[in-house]
Design a protein around this motif. Structure first.
Motif, PDB file in Angstrom:
ATOM      1  N   ALA A 210       0.816  -1.209   0.000  1.00  0.00           N
ATOM      2  CA  ALA A 210       0.000   0.000   0.000  1.00  0.00           C
ATOM      3  C   ALA A 210       0.854   1.265   0.000  1.00  0.00           C
ATOM      4  O   ALA A 210       0.316   2.379   0.001  1.00  0.00           O
ATOM      5  CB  ALA A 210      -0.936   0.005   1.202  1.00  0.00           C
ATOM      6  N   GLY A 211       2.181   1.105  -0.010  1.00  0.00           N
ATOM      7  CA  GLY A 211       3.080   2.252  -0.044  1.00  0.00           C
ATOM      8  C   GLY A 211       3.187   2.992   1.279  1.00  0.00           C
ATOM      9  O   GLY A 211       3.573   4.169   1.313  1.00  0.00           O
ATOM     10  N   LEU A 212       2.904   2.317   2.374  1.00  0.00           N
ATOM     11  CA  LEU A 212       2.931   2.955   3.694  1.00  0.00           C
ATOM     12  C   LEU A 212       4.306   2.790   4.327  1.00  0.00           C
ATOM     13  O   LEU A 212       5.058   1.864   4.017  1.00  0.00           O
ATOM     14  CB  LEU A 212       1.828   2.357   4.572  1.00  0.00           C
ATOM     15  N   PRO A 213       4.681   3.676   5.259  1.00  0.00           N
ATOM     16  CA  PRO A 213       6.070   3.728   5.752  1.00  0.00           C
ATOM     17  C   PRO A 213       6.431   2.577   6.684  1.00  0.00           C
ATOM     18  O   PRO A 213       5.590   2.016   7.380  1.00  0.00           O
ATOM     19  CB  PRO A 213       6.113   5.059   6.501  1.00  0.00           C
ATOM     20  N   SER A 214       7.718   2.251   6.678  1.00  0.00           N
ATOM     21  CA  SER A 214       8.299   1.264   7.581  1.00  0.00           C
ATOM     22  C   SER A 214       9.540   1.873   8.212  1.00  0.00           C
ATOM     23  O   SER A 214      10.017   2.936   7.798  1.00  0.00           O
ATOM     24  CB  SER A 214       8.675  -0.022   6.837  1.00  0.00           C
ATOM     25  N   THR A 296      -4.850 -12.183  -3.808  1.00  0.00           N
ATOM     26  CA  THR A 296      -5.378 -10.907  -4.301  1.00  0.00           C
ATOM     27  C   THR A 296      -4.193 -10.058  -4.743  1.00  0.00           C
ATOM     28  O   THR A 296      -3.034 -10.425  -4.533  1.00  0.00           O
ATOM     29  CB  THR A 296      -6.166 -10.147  -3.211  1.00  0.00           C
ATOM     30  N   ALA A 297      -4.485  -8.913  -5.319  1.00  0.00           N
ATOM     31  CA  ALA A 297      -3.417  -8.009  -5.753  1.00  0.00           C
ATOM     32  C   ALA A 297      -2.595  -7.511  -4.574  1.00  0.00           C
ATOM     33  O   ALA A 297      -1.428  -7.143  -4.736  1.00  0.00           O
ATOM     34  CB  ALA A 297      -4.025  -6.831  -6.505  1.00  0.00           C
ATOM     35  N   GLN A 298      -3.182  -7.493  -3.383  1.00  0.00           N
ATOM     36  CA  GLN A 298      -2.494  -7.028  -2.183  1.00  0.00           C
ATOM     37  C   GLN A 298      -1.844  -8.169  -1.412  1.00  0.00           C
ATOM     38  O   GLN A 298      -1.222  -7.952  -0.374  1.00  0.00           O
ATOM     39  CB  GLN A 298      -3.475  -6.297  -1.248  1.00  0.00           C
TER      40      GLN A 298
END
Length: 372
Positions: A210-214, A296-298
């Protein structure tokens, strides 16, 4: 609530324009003076429970008018509660929903992966409790006492006081043998507020996709006092009760281990001969835990309620059938327990000791050889 509204039972979530297909969060056009955070939400278990026993499969589709009626009903039950979001206490939460939730805190993020994976990268602020997965429990009185002592201490050290939402995650729903779901059932068993326990659906992989930070920075939370409670003790079946369950044909004994364990080629995921015996608990049926999920795509995600119920039907049970689910140590079975509850199975319990405990007592019966 009158019986005339019973057809709307089991509604899990809705947008102003209809149901949210994920059933986890529902945005609502709030009044101008409504500024409550998600932590100030209505306790849906109390004020929405009458919708959750009969009726449509979950999540089901309701129109705007029905959704508005349900909102008005909830407000009549809790008129002092101003609400910006409504979150029903389903446990699965998407990455975007989690990103929104942490803005309003408090949230404790619990990473169940191994230490190396956590050190490489994790959700910002997450604490690492890999023992959620590795702990081998027994369900004798002494074993359950040790389990409670171990995890009350671990969750207190992570900063859980009962006020925070506990969000548990693993790498993905199929690569961690159900470890995030095991964390969920442990928290329920210990008595953490059920509406404050969530699982990141899709795990860390979905978060990254989802492009969220790590981050690789370790977190050092302030310890808290874990809430004192008898907990949801009935969620677990102990060894003594499991002996009675085996003799009860009305209860489905659901084995969700991998196929090599079911057919007696291996005793565990830790090695073919990790346990002293190979085989099956008598009278059990097999539904491999992977069948609760689909790609799924995710990344791998739980199937829809109707798809899960279709899988259950292949081994002869449905919403009204009492089920005790088990695997090797209760991790994969926890994954299946979450899936079954999400699909509306009303009576699901977990034999936490599972094959690791049952197989080690030579006095307990097993079925050996091929099951066909």
């Amino acid at each position: 609530m009158t019986d005339s509204y019973r057809p709307f039972a089991a509604v899990r979530g809705f947008y102003e324009s209809g149901v949210d297909a994920s059933g986890c969060w529902s945005r609502w056009s709030k009044p101008a003076n409504c500024e409550a955070s998600p932590q100030e939400l209505i306790h849906i278990n109390e004020h929405f429970s009458s919708f959750l026993t009969l009726g449509f499969p979950q999540p089901c589709c309701v129109g705007k008018a029905v959704g508005q009626w349900i909102l008005s009903y909830i407000f009549r039950q809790a008129p002092s509660c101003s609400v910006r979001f409504l979150m029903y206490s389903r446990v699965l939460i998407s990455p975007s929903e989690l990103a929104e939730l942490v803005k309003h805190g408090p949230v404790v993020l619990i990473d169940t992966r191994d230490a190396a994976s956590y050190a490489e990268a994790h959700l910002p602020g997450a604490v690492n409790i890999h023992e959620i997965f590795t702990y081998l429990a027994t369900t004798t009185l002494e074993g359950l006492t040790a389990l409670r002592d171990t995890f009350v201490q671990a969750f207190a050290k992570a900063g859980l006081s009962g006020k925070e939402t506990a969000l548990v995650y693993e790498q993905s729903m199929t690569t961690g043998f159900g470890q995030s779901c095991r964390g969920y059932v442990l928290l329920r068993y210990l008595g953490y507020p059920r509406d404050k326990i969530k699982i990141l659906h899709g795990g860390y992989n979905a978060w990254r996709n989802a492009g969220l930070p790590s981050t690789s920075e370790a977190s050092s939370p302030a310890p808290a006092t874990f809430p004192s409670s008898d907990g949801e003790r009935s969620l677990f079946v102990d060894l003594a009760e499991m002996k009675r369950v085996v003799a009860d044909p009305k209860v489905v004994k659901l084995d969700v281990r991998d196929v090599d364990e079911w057919i007696g080629e291996s005793s565990s995921p830790y090695g073919k001969d990790f346990c002293p015996r190979k085989g099956r608990i008598p009278g059990s049926v097999w539904l491999e835990w992977y069948r609760m999920m689909k790609p799924t795509a995710q990344g791998p995600m739980f199937k829809s309620p109707s798809e899960i119920l279709a899988e259950c039907a292949t081994v002869g049970f449905g919403r009204d059938t009492p089920v005790v689910v088990f695997c090797f140590k209760g991790a994969r079975a926890s994954n299946t327990l979450v899936a079954l509850e999400e699909a509306g199975i009303r009576d699901v319990r977990l034999y936490l000791g599972s094959w690791n405990e049952w197989s080690r007592d030579p006095a307990l019966p097993i079925e050996e050889g091929l099951p066909y």
